[in-house]
Design a protein around this motif. Structure first.
Motif, short mmCIF file in Angstrom:
data_model
loop_
_atom_site.label_atom_id
_atom_site.label_comp_id
_atom_site.label_asym_id
_atom_site.label_seq_id
_atom_site.Cartn_x
_atom_site.Cartn_y
_atom_site.Cartn_z
N TYR A 50 52.47 52.73 27.04
CA TYR A 50 51.82 51.46 27.36
C TYR A 50 52.84 50.79 28.20
N TYR A 51 54.35 51.00 28.15
CA TYR A 51 55.05 50.38 29.11
C TYR A 51 54.86 50.95 30.43
N THR A 52 54.80 52.54 30.66
CA THR A 52 54.67 53.00 32.03
C THR A 52 53.47 52.40 32.71
N ARG A 53 52.19 52.22 31.86
CA ARG A 53 50.95 51.56 32.30
C ARG A 53 51.42 50.35 33.03
N LEU A 54 52.41 49.57 32.54
CA LEU A 54 52.56 48.28 33.05
C LEU A 54 53.41 48.38 34.38
N GLU A 55 54.19 49.31 34.47
CA GLU A 55 55.23 49.51 35.55
C GLU A 55 54.27 50.26 36.58
N ARG A 56 53.16 50.92 36.25
CA ARG A 56 52.45 51.55 37.33
C ARG A 56 51.52 50.62 37.70
N GLY A 57 51.28 49.44 37.06
CA GLY A 57 50.20 48.65 37.51
C GLY A 57 48.89 49.00 36.98
N ARG A 58 48.63 49.65 35.99
CA ARG A 58 47.44 50.11 35.53
C ARG A 58 46.93 49.38 34.43
N GLY A 59 45.86 48.50 34.53
CA GLY A 59 45.45 47.85 33.45
C GLY A 59 45.96 46.16 33.83
N ALA A 60 44.97 45.41 33.72
CA ALA A 60 45.26 43.86 34.00
C ALA A 60 45.20 42.69 32.95
N ASP A 61 45.25 43.47 31.55
CA ASP A 61 45.12 42.54 30.41
C ASP A 61 46.28 42.54 29.57
N PHE A 62 47.30 42.88 30.02
CA PHE A 62 48.59 42.78 29.28
C PHE A 62 48.81 41.47 28.94
N PRO A 63 48.97 41.06 27.38
CA PRO A 63 49.08 39.93 26.97
C PRO A 63 50.47 39.35 27.30
N ASP A 64 50.50 38.07 27.01
CA ASP A 64 51.73 37.23 27.11
C ASP A 64 52.74 37.86 26.32
N SER A 65 52.56 37.95 25.09
CA SER A 65 53.49 38.82 24.01
C SER A 65 54.37 39.94 24.91
N VAL A 66 53.62 40.96 25.31
CA VAL A 66 54.15 42.00 26.15
C VAL A 66 54.83 41.72 27.03
N LEU A 67 54.57 40.75 28.12
CA LEU A 67 55.27 40.52 28.96
C LEU A 67 56.64 39.90 28.84
N ASP A 68 56.41 38.86 27.75
CA ASP A 68 57.76 38.27 27.19
C ASP A 68 58.60 39.21 26.42
N SER A 69 58.18 40.14 25.88
CA SER A 69 59.05 41.22 25.29
C SER A 69 59.81 42.05 26.33
N VAL A 70 58.93 42.46 27.36
CA VAL A 70 59.66 43.32 28.47
C VAL A 70 60.77 42.41 29.14
N ALA A 71 60.34 41.15 29.33
CA ALA A 71 61.38 40.20 30.09
C ALA A 71 62.69 40.23 29.08
N ARG A 72 62.67 40.11 27.85
CA ARG A 72 63.74 40.17 26.98
C ARG A 72 64.36 41.39 26.74
N ALA A 73 63.69 42.43 27.08
CA ALA A 73 64.20 43.72 26.94
C ALA A 73 65.21 43.97 27.94
N LEU A 74 64.82 43.34 29.30
CA LEU A 74 65.36 43.49 30.34
C LEU A 74 66.37 42.41 30.76
N ARG A 75 66.52 41.56 29.84
CA ARG A 75 67.30 40.34 29.92
C ARG A 75 67.07 39.78 31.27
N MET A 76 65.98 39.35 31.48
CA MET A 76 65.65 38.52 32.61
C MET A 76 65.75 37.14 32.53
#
Length: 272
Positions: A50-76
């Protein structure tokens, strides 16, 4: 969605982080510096695919909760998080929202002797003074969103003895923000989260008709000093879109005044 810029952005965020800094073992052979995709996926609570799909730009419907989780994981920080949203949803201008509190506003907060803080569009606390931190338990590493605390925290019903009116004011604040920013998907995602996880708030949201009150009274049962009775004023800051200054006031020589003095004598929680 296919965005080389998105992939490059996430890869650079991974590369700058060391595994030990996020509690991951550095044992074993790593072919790349920084975090691997599987590290980020584990930290964000999702599958590697699932994360790889996001990083490769595959799929347009990643919910906000996923993006927020990635932002926290990467300490943005806030600017990086909003850039992530912009890369994923470049057609949504509301994801450029990245409020900055002016130095003058911070100085004003520090000059106020009663609890005070600045709220953002999503009821996140953007800045606060020391006594506000003590009363509301706000800290850089602690809870920063008053909507989530009020609706989802199991201690909120004790902290706010009159919880339901506070929840109704929370709903009114969020309704006003939705009316002003109807395309802000992070805002609607927050509301979906609150109404899904708290049935009582769902009922309040469904029947809510009151306006967002610019002033009122607030009763708090503080875990250290007990009962606190405040009046409050909520002031939209001119020239600073989506920022509301909230100031709590007390009667001189009242039990609440004495309780605040007691809190000031304790070790500072800190101000931002």
């Amino acid at each position: 969605m296919s965005s080389p810029a998105l992939g490059e952005f996430l890869r650079t965020r991974r590369a700058r982080m060391q595994p030990a800094a996020v509690g991951l073992s550095e044992y074993g052979r790593r072919r790349i510096g920084g975090l691997r995709r599987e590290d980020v996926a584990a930290l964000a609570g999702m599958s590697v695919d699932y994360y790889t799909r996001l990083e490769r730009g595959r799929g347009a419907d990643f919910p906000d909760s996923v993006l927020d989780s990635v932002a926290r994981a990467l300490r943005m920080d806030a600017a990086e998080r909003d850039h992530l949203y912009t890369l994923v949803r470049p057609s949504d201008p509301d994801h450029h929202y990245a409020p900055m509190v002016r130095p003058g506003t911070r100085a004003l907060l520090d000059s106020i002797t009663t609890p005070a803080f600045v709220l953002g569009r999503h009821m996140e606390v953007l800045a606060w003074n020391a006594v506000g931190a003590k009363v509301f338990g706000i800290s850089a590493g602690g809870h920063r969103n008053l909507a989530r605390f009020t609706v989802l925290d199991p201690d909120a019903g004790v902290f706010y003895p009159d919880w339901e009116p506070v929840a109704a004011e929370t709903a009114a604040y969020l309704r006003r923000q939705v009316a002003r920013c109807p395309r802000d998907r992070r805002l609607t995602s927050l509301i979906d989260e609150l109404t899904a996880e708290n049935p009582v708030f769902h009922r309040i949201w469904s029947i809510q008709t009151q306006d967002c009150a610019p002033h009122g009274n607030r009763l708090i049962q503080h875990p250290v000093v007990g009962r606190l009775e405040f009046a409050y004023e909520a002031l939209d800051l001119p020239g600073d879109q989506d920022q509301t200054l909230v100031v709590y006031t007390v009667q001189p020589e009242s039990p609440t005044h004495d309780a605040l003095e007691s809190l000031r004598d304790r070790e500072l929680v800190g101000a931002n």
